[in-house]
Design a protein around this motif. Structure first.
Motif, PDB file in Angstrom:
ATOM      1  N   GLY A 134      32.014  24.693  33.312  1.00 39.32           N
ATOM      2  CA  GLY A 134      31.352  23.412  33.549  1.00 39.32           C
ATOM      3  C   GLY A 134      30.649  22.884  32.319  1.00 39.32           C
ATOM      4  O   GLY A 134      30.085  21.806  32.337  1.00 39.32           O
ATOM      5  N   SER A 135      30.654  23.669  31.249  1.00 40.34           N
ATOM      6  CA  SER A 135      30.013  23.199  30.025  1.00 40.34           C
ATOM      7  C   SER A 135      30.838  22.083  29.409  1.00 40.34           C
ATOM      8  O   SER A 135      32.030  21.976  29.630  1.00 40.34           O
ATOM      9  CB  SER A 135      29.869  24.356  29.046  1.00 40.34           C
ATOM     10  N   PHE A 136      30.161  21.299  28.640  1.00 41.64           N
ATOM     11  CA  PHE A 136      30.767  20.103  28.078  1.00 41.64           C
ATOM     12  C   PHE A 136      30.263  19.998  26.653  1.00 41.64           C
ATOM     13  O   PHE A 136      29.102  20.238  26.388  1.00 41.64           O
ATOM     14  CB  PHE A 136      30.286  18.901  28.907  1.00 41.64           C
ATOM     15  N   GLY A 137      31.114  19.696  25.745  1.00 43.09           N
ATOM     16  CA  GLY A 137      30.583  19.622  24.403  1.00 43.09           C
ATOM     17  C   GLY A 137      31.615  19.290  23.366  1.00 43.09           C
ATOM     18  O   GLY A 137      32.701  18.812  23.671  1.00 43.09           O
ATOM     19  N   LEU A 138      31.248  19.566  22.123  1.00 42.35           N
ATOM     20  CA  LEU A 138      32.155  19.291  21.018  1.00 42.35           C
ATOM     21  C   LEU A 138      31.929  20.344  19.957  1.00 42.35           C
ATOM     22  O   LEU A 138      30.874  20.958  19.869  1.00 42.35           O
ATOM     23  CB  LEU A 138      31.924  17.884  20.472  1.00 42.35           C
ATOM     24  N   ALA A 139      32.960  20.551  19.166  1.00 39.90           N
ATOM     25  CA  ALA A 139      32.861  21.419  18.014  1.00 39.90           C
ATOM     26  C   ALA A 139      33.374  20.605  16.834  1.00 39.90           C
ATOM     27  O   ALA A 139      34.494  20.094  16.876  1.00 39.90           O
ATOM     28  CB  ALA A 139      33.694  22.678  18.216  1.00 39.90           C
ATOM     29  N   ALA A 140      32.528  20.460  15.843  1.00 40.65           N
ATOM     30  CA  ALA A 140      32.904  19.570  14.743  1.00 40.65           C
ATOM     31  C   ALA A 140      32.355  20.119  13.436  1.00 40.65           C
ATOM     32  O   ALA A 140      31.370  20.858  13.423  1.00 40.65           O
ATOM     33  CB  ALA A 140      32.361  18.167  15.001  1.00 40.65           C
TER      34      ALA A 140
ATOM     35  N   GLU B 139      38.902  11.640  10.285  1.00 35.80           N
ATOM     36  CA  GLU B 139      38.276  10.497  10.934  1.00 35.80           C
ATOM     37  C   GLU B 139      36.782  10.729  11.154  1.00 35.80           C
ATOM     38  O   GLU B 139      35.976   9.823  11.018  1.00 35.80           O
ATOM     39  CB  GLU B 139      38.978  10.252  12.266  1.00 35.80           C
ATOM     40  N   GLY B 140      36.445  11.957  11.496  1.00 32.93           N
ATOM     41  CA  GLY B 140      35.041  12.304  11.645  1.00 32.93           C
ATOM     42  C   GLY B 140      34.419  11.870  12.937  1.00 32.93           C
ATOM     43  O   GLY B 140      33.203  11.937  13.118  1.00 32.93           O
ATOM     44  N   ARG B 141      35.249  11.406  13.884  1.00 34.90           N
ATOM     45  CA  ARG B 141      34.700  10.937  15.156  1.00 34.90           C
ATOM     46  C   ARG B 141      34.233  12.128  15.982  1.00 34.90           C
ATOM     47  O   ARG B 141      34.904  13.156  16.045  1.00 34.90           O
ATOM     48  CB  ARG B 141      35.774  10.178  15.918  1.00 34.90           C
ATOM     49  N   LEU B 142      33.081  11.964  16.585  1.00 32.97           N
ATOM     50  CA  LEU B 142      32.532  13.036  17.418  1.00 32.97           C
ATOM     51  C   LEU B 142      32.759  12.669  18.872  1.00 32.97           C
ATOM     52  O   LEU B 142      32.168  11.712  19.367  1.00 32.97           O
ATOM     53  CB  LEU B 142      31.034  13.210  17.131  1.00 32.97           C
ATOM     54  N   SER B 143      33.627  13.394  19.526  1.00 29.99           N
ATOM     55  CA  SER B 143      33.909  13.066  20.920  1.00 29.99           C
ATOM     56  C   SER B 143      33.817  14.319  21.759  1.00 29.99           C
ATOM     57  O   SER B 143      34.527  15.299  21.510  1.00 29.99           O
ATOM     58  CB  SER B 143      35.299  12.443  21.057  1.00 29.99           C
ATOM     59  N   PRO B 144      32.939  14.317  22.745  1.00 25.42           N
ATOM     60  CA  PRO B 144      32.781  15.498  23.590  1.00 25.42           C
ATOM     61  C   PRO B 144      34.032  15.765  24.408  1.00 25.42           C
ATOM     62  O   PRO B 144      34.769  14.846  24.768  1.00 25.42           O
ATOM     63  CB  PRO B 144      31.603  15.114  24.507  1.00 25.42           C
ATOM     64  N   ALA B 145      34.260  17.038  24.675  1.00 29.46           N
ATOM     65  CA  ALA B 145      35.429  17.424  25.462  1.00 29.46           C
ATOM     66  C   ALA B 145      34.982  18.399  26.533  1.00 29.46           C
ATOM     67  O   ALA B 145      33.933  19.026  26.433  1.00 29.46           O
ATOM     68  CB  ALA B 145      36.475  18.068  24.566  1.00 29.46           C
TER      69      ALA B 145
ATOM     70  N   ALA C 268      25.834  13.849  16.244  1.00 28.55           N
ATOM     71  CA  ALA C 268      26.379  14.791  17.241  1.00 28.55           C
ATOM     72  C   ALA C 268      25.593  14.692  18.542  1.00 28.55           C
ATOM     73  O   ALA C 268      26.163  14.692  19.633  1.00 28.55           O
ATOM     74  CB  ALA C 268      26.335  16.213  16.700  1.00 28.55           C
ATOM     75  N   LEU C 269      24.272  14.592  18.402  1.00 26.82           N
ATOM     76  CA  LEU C 269      23.442  14.455  19.614  1.00 26.82           C
ATOM     77  C   LEU C 269      23.772  13.148  20.323  1.00 26.82           C
ATOM     78  O   LEU C 269      23.895  13.106  21.555  1.00 26.82           O
ATOM     79  CB  LEU C 269      21.960  14.491  19.238  1.00 26.82           C
ATOM     80  N   ALA C 270      23.937  12.096  19.526  1.00 21.67           N
ATOM     81  CA  ALA C 270      24.261  10.797  20.123  1.00 21.67           C
ATOM     82  C   ALA C 270      25.609  10.857  20.836  1.00 21.67           C
ATOM     83  O   ALA C 270      25.797  10.232  21.883  1.00 21.67           O
ATOM     84  CB  ALA C 270      24.269   9.720  19.039  1.00 21.67           C
TER      85      ALA C 270
ATOM     86  N   ALA D  24      27.942  12.541  27.816  1.00 25.27           N
ATOM     87  CA  ALA D  24      28.346  13.736  28.557  1.00 25.27           C
ATOM     88  C   ALA D  24      27.432  13.937  29.761  1.00 25.27           C
ATOM     89  O   ALA D  24      26.275  13.494  29.755  1.00 25.27           O
ATOM     90  CB  ALA D  24      28.285  14.950  27.651  1.00 25.27           C
ATOM     91  N   PRO D  25      27.968  14.588  30.805  1.00 26.68           N
ATOM     92  CA  PRO D  25      27.119  14.846  31.976  1.00 26.68           C
ATOM     93  C   PRO D  25      26.034  15.861  31.638  1.00 26.68           C
ATOM     94  O   PRO D  25      26.132  16.592  30.656  1.00 26.68           O
ATOM     95  CB  PRO D  25      28.105  15.389  33.002  1.00 26.68           C
ATOM     96  N   GLY D  26      25.031  15.918  32.500  1.00 27.59           N
ATOM     97  CA  GLY D  26      23.988  16.931  32.296  1.00 27.59           C
ATOM     98  C   GLY D  26      22.759  16.325  31.650  1.00 27.59           C
ATOM     99  O   GLY D  26      22.822  15.348  30.915  1.00 27.59           O
ATOM    100  N   GLN D  27      21.649  16.914  31.946  1.00 32.05           N
ATOM    101  CA  GLN D  27      20.373  16.388  31.482  1.00 32.05           C
ATOM    102  C   GLN D  27      20.068  16.847  30.064  1.00 32.05           C
ATOM    103  O   GLN D  27      19.644  16.074  29.223  1.00 32.05           O
ATOM    104  CB  GLN D  27      19.258  16.851  32.426  1.00 32.05           C
ATOM    105  N   THR D  28      20.266  18.124  29.807  1.00 29.68           N
ATOM    106  CA  THR D  28      19.831  18.690  28.546  1.00 29.68           C
ATOM    107  C   THR D  28      20.983  18.746  27.562  1.00 29.68           C
ATOM    108  O   THR D  28      22.011  19.347  27.841  1.00 29.68           O
ATOM    109  CB  THR D  28      19.273  20.107  28.783  1.00 29.68           C
TER     110      THR D  28
END
Lengths: 667, 290
Positions: free
Chosen positions: A127-133, A140-146, A175-177, A182-186
């Protein structure tokens, strides 16, 4: 891997396994009671059917019981768990940023960072959601959560070490932006780095969202680097100022530094104190520059073209743990002069009364440090002077400007030159507005005669102390001007009129000062800020871009294109060819240190060098990690669960289907 | 007509049928049954209108010439017969509802047969047995005797168990005259008991007809699902999945009736399976002379 339940209380429901049995018994007790004469035959027949019936009943009972058990287990949420460091529990909204600046090439820092990132990904709960960059985006340098570990693994596999100096904080904030959607509060950003001090601006990004994992193994990694090569052009030789730095707490003695140019090696032994930099001058004799040896101009000079001849070479020290900064490349250009033309529109016999007196004095003062050549011409001479040999042009109270000269001024700026225009009595606003329409940063309106002062705007291009002193400059008279679209007011007056306006034109710039260069309309030239402002003109981007041959990784390299960009390509040190986009004489792929070749129509035109940023060579670490510290191992381990209830649900469904099939078969 | 157990229409359809004893009997009055004593009384007794089945040699042709109708001469060597119709009134006979109730069907069968037998000149006695008890009206001739027989049959109530040999033995002891036996029962008792009864009959040289009355449920077992069955006589309970045992049950009931048929054949008795779904006249026709 262990097994547990997230809702163990639901296991009480296992008692429901008795339901099928109870239901069977209840149905027998409360079912139809029928009087029947031939019961003895029933008893006998029951014996026949009992074996098959028992098998059927047993199978159905087993299936039904298993369905119930699995359903109960689904609600009890069975999970496999492993132990992971505290602080990494629960579904997480996580951005993993791997520092891939070239300092991570020290030792096995980068490999450890990748391993750590991989470990983080594998221990991410479902259920975790995130990105590795990467910290430095190579593409391109785009940060997109997966969603899901596999996507993160793929992203991680794409991270390669770069040759670039980095701005940590902006990338981390980006990255924070990126996690905002993404879902989730924290939301959490994990930065896996060598904690190099360079790249941080005082740790202002500290916040709960940032966790830093330091993968370097040394408190103060020792590194040596060639941090600079400055070429000084003499009549008979080129002097190379070779700077070598010792980024360690131990002195470096007798370090061999070698400059290779034209097949010749020039060596020197250097003693460098801890944390110090030593610059050693190595002289390349003139025959190497103008002779017919390896650095023969003919090799680089396109035939029939009046282009500067170029030579290249490299400086190196013995390889250490961070090898990439132990070699530095350079390309020499015989375009060594920085030429400044000052046009005096109101020359006087007494030079002190001349319009450009203060301007020339300031330029000469600066030229002592920069080696710039100053030429002063009057208005008439200016009209016939060839502008292509100049980098900086001052027009002071020039009243006579022809249409052809105006056009050449525009081309001068477009090529990368800087033009600074002072006004005065001789300037006719209407004439300027008509002839220099495409050049002027503002439309001239009318003369304004009133006592006023210079007011620097909040975002001044000048240093802060200069900005404060600017207010001491009094302006008695100026020409009111209205900036054209795209122009920027660098200095203004108290009455709101602009004093200094800048307009970018091509690769160059045009500056307009709405008052005079002498003291007839203001006291600006005799203030202490005049000299820094004039120097500022010399330092403006765009000035003398033509001929610049040495860049750092990540720079946008302006190219000297012969006629057109079609057919022009840049060949990287590794041999990769980059075709220029139509109309763009800019090269934005300087990602690899070494010597690049600019080729036009298959013929080498000139070369330029790209080196790593010397700031990245200093591996000194940040004393305290900004932001939230990494969850320390001292907090112990916690369980990281992996839900497997879905499998049980599928099992229940399958058993349910099996039960229905069994009933159909037996009936 | 006594409350419907005797269906006059059915009886009328069967009036041309005669129920003869397969063996010679000791009849004292003229009848249709061959006398055990041949030639002992050859005198002319009476004329009887010719019916199908009468021997042509007994037709009085002269009388035919005068009246243009066929009459046969009756002689004393054709005697009547006493019948003892025994109806099983055990509890198991109470199964079923309405006309398909086994006891009701047995009563109807007995009443119709008694009517027909009386009509053909035989003496008919009727009784019931339940457990070891026997209640028997001695055989008498005369059509008027049908009324008390019907009354007797209608008074029957299902109770007790099924024991065949005991009541039959009592009947043999009670009856002073020669008689053929008609036993109407579901025969839901031990086969040894049935065999014992058949042995008794054979030993006493009595002809016997066994009407085996079974309800449709007992034959087809059309129940569904799990049912708790309570035996109507032994009160034994059994819970079975009707669907699961249906085939086995049918097989067993077929085997049971098959064995009974063989057993009756072995002891020279006639076995007629009489499901309650079968019209009463059918089993009767089965035993009649056609």
């Amino acid at each position: 891997m262990n097994f547990s339940f997230l809702n163990p209380l639901f296991l009480i429901g296992i008692a429901a396994v008795a339901l099928p049995v109870i239901a069977h018994l209840i149905s027998r007790k409360s079912g139809v009671v029928k009087k029947f004469p031939a019961v003895r035959f029933l008893i006998a027949s029951r014996g026949d059917a009992s074996a098959r019936s028992r098998l059927k009943d047993l199978l159905l009972l087993l299936l039904r019981a298993l369905v119930i058990v699995l359903l109960v287990l689904v609600f009890a949420k069975p999970a496999l768990f492993t132990f992971a460091p505290a602080g990494s529990v629960g579904p997480r909204m996580l951005a993993i940023i791997v520092d891939n600046s070239f300092s991570m090439g020290y030792g096995g820092n980068f490999e450890r960072a990748i391993d750590k990132a991989s470990e983080l990904i594998e221990t991410l709960p479902d259920g975790s959601f995130g990105l590795a960059a990467p910290l430095v985006a190579l593409g391109e340098g785009r940060l997109s959560p997966a969603d899901g570990r596999e996507a993160l693994r793929n992203e991680l596999r794409g991270i390669k070490i770069s040759n670039t100096f980095t701005d940590n904080e902006k990338r981390l904030e980006d990255a924070l932006a990126a996690l905002e959607g993404a879902p989730g509060q924290t939301k959490e950003v994990v930065f896996i780095t060598d904690l190099q001090k360079n790249g941080w601006h005082g740790g202002k990004t500290a916040g709960d969202w940032l966790r830093i994992i330091d993968v370097s193994e040394e408190a103060y990694p020792a590194n040596r680097a060639v941090t600079g090569i400055d070429a000084g052009y003499g009549k008979d030789a080129v002097t190379l100022g070779l700077s070598v730095s010792n980024f360690s707490d131990k002195p470096q003695e007798q370090l061999l530094a070698t400059v290779s140019a034209g097949g010749e090696d020039l060596s020197a032994y250097l003693d460098i104190p801890p944390g110090g930099t030593v610059t050693n001058e190595l002289t390349i004799p003139g025959e190497y520059i103008s002779g017919d040896m390896t650095l023969d101009k003919a090799q680089d000079k396109p035939s029939g073209e009046d282009r500067p001849a170029l030579k290249e070479g490299s400086a190196a020290i013995p390889k250490d743990s961070l090898a990439i900064d132990d070699t530095r490349y350079f390309v020499l250009s015989d375009r060594s002069d920085f030429n400044v033309l000052i046009v005096d529109g109101d020359p006087r016999e007494d030079a002190r009364l001349s319009e450009t007196y203060y301007l020339a004095r300031a330029a000469e003062t600066i030229s002592e440090a920069t080696g710039a050549h100053i030429t002063v011409k009057d208005n008439d001479s200016f009209l016939v002077e060839k502008l292509s040999g100049y980098d900086l042009l001052f027009l002071a109270n020039v009243g006579d400007v022809t249409e052809g000269r105006a056009k050449e001024l525009g081309e001068f700026a477009v090529r990368g030159g800087t033009a600074v225009i002072f006004l005065g009595e001789r300037v006719r606003a209407s004439s300027y507005n008509a002839l220099l329409k495409d050049l002027l940063p503002a439309e001239l309106i009318t003369e304004v005669e009133e006592e006023t002062k210079i007011v620097p705007p909040p975002q001044s291009i000048f240093p802060e102390e200069v900005g404060e002193r600017l207010s001491r400059a009094a302006v008695r008279k100026h020409i009111k001007a209205v900036p054209v679209p795209g122009a920027e007011v660098l200095l203004g007056l108290e009455d709101g009129d602009p004093f200094l306006i800048k307009k970018s034109l091509g690769k160059g710039s045009v500056f307009l000062v709405t008052s005079t260069a002498d003291t007839s309309w203001n006291n600006f030239p005799i203030t202490t800020v005049f000299l820094p402002v004039v120097k500022g003109f010399l330092d403006m981007p765009g000035s003398a871009d033509e001929g610049k041959r040495n860049f750092v990784v990540g720079d946008t390299v302006p190219l000297d294109v012969l006629e057109r960009t079609e057919g022009t390509e840049v060949i990287s040190p590794s041999g990769k060819r980059y075709a220029l986009d139509t109309g763009a004489a800019l090269f934005e792929n300087a990602s690899e240190p070494g010597i690049y070749t600019v080729s036009e129509s298959g013929k080498d035109y000139y070369k330029f060098s790209v080196n790593v940023d010397p700031r990245e060579s200093n591996l000194a670490k940040l004393e305290a990690a900004p932001g939230a510290p990494e969850a320390p191992a001292g907090k112990g381990l916690v369980k990281v669960y992996r839900d497997i209830w879905r499998y049980f649900l599928w099992g229940a469904v399958m058993l349910f289907i099996s039960e229905a099939a069994a009933r159909a078969v037996f009936s | 007509m006594a409350n419907g157990i005797l269906d006059i229409e059915t009886a009328s359809r069967l009036k041309r049928f005669y129920f003869r004893s397969p063996s010679r009997v000791r009849g004292r009055k003229a009848g249709i049954h061959k006398s055990l004593y041949k030639g002992i009384s050859p005198d002319f007794l009476e004329y009887k209108e010719y019916n199908r089945g009468d021997e042509l040699r007994q037709v009085d042709w002269r009388l035919y010439g005068r009246h243009d109708r066929l009459y046969v001469k009756k002689f004393e060597d054709e005697v009547n017969l006493a019948w003892c119709i025994l109806v099983d009134s055990s509890a198991s006979m109470g199964y079923g509802g309405g006309d398909s109730r086994k006891l009701r069907y047995a009563e109807s069968l007995a009443a119709t047969l008694a009517y027909l037998l009386l009509r053909q000149g035989d003496s008919v006695g009727a009784g019931s047995f339940s457990g070891k008890d026997l209640s028997l009206m001695p055989p008498r001739a005369g059509n008027s005797y049908i009324a008390p027989i019907l009354e007797k049959l209608e008074s029957l109530a299902p109770e007790g168990g099924t024991a065949l040999a005991g009541p039959l033995l009592k009947a043999l002891e009670v009856l002073k005259q020669d008689a053929s036996f008609v036993i109407i029962s579901d025969l839901l008792t031990d086969e040894s008991e049935i065999e014992k009864a058949l042995q008794l009959l054979k030993a006493a040289k009595k002809d016997a007809v066994i009407f085996h009355v079974l309800h449709e449920d007992e034959i087809d077992f059309g129940f569904r699902g799990p049912i708790e069955f309570l035996d109507m006589e032994s009160q034994e309970k059994v819970i079975v999945d009707a669907d699961a045992i249906r085939d086995g049950y049918r097989k067993r009931i077929r085997e049971f009736t098959g064995r009974l048929k063989l057993l009756c054949h072995e002891y020279e008795s006639r076995y007629v399976l009489s499901p309650t779904s079968r019209p009463v006249e059918e089993p009767l026709i089965e035993i009649a002379d056609k």
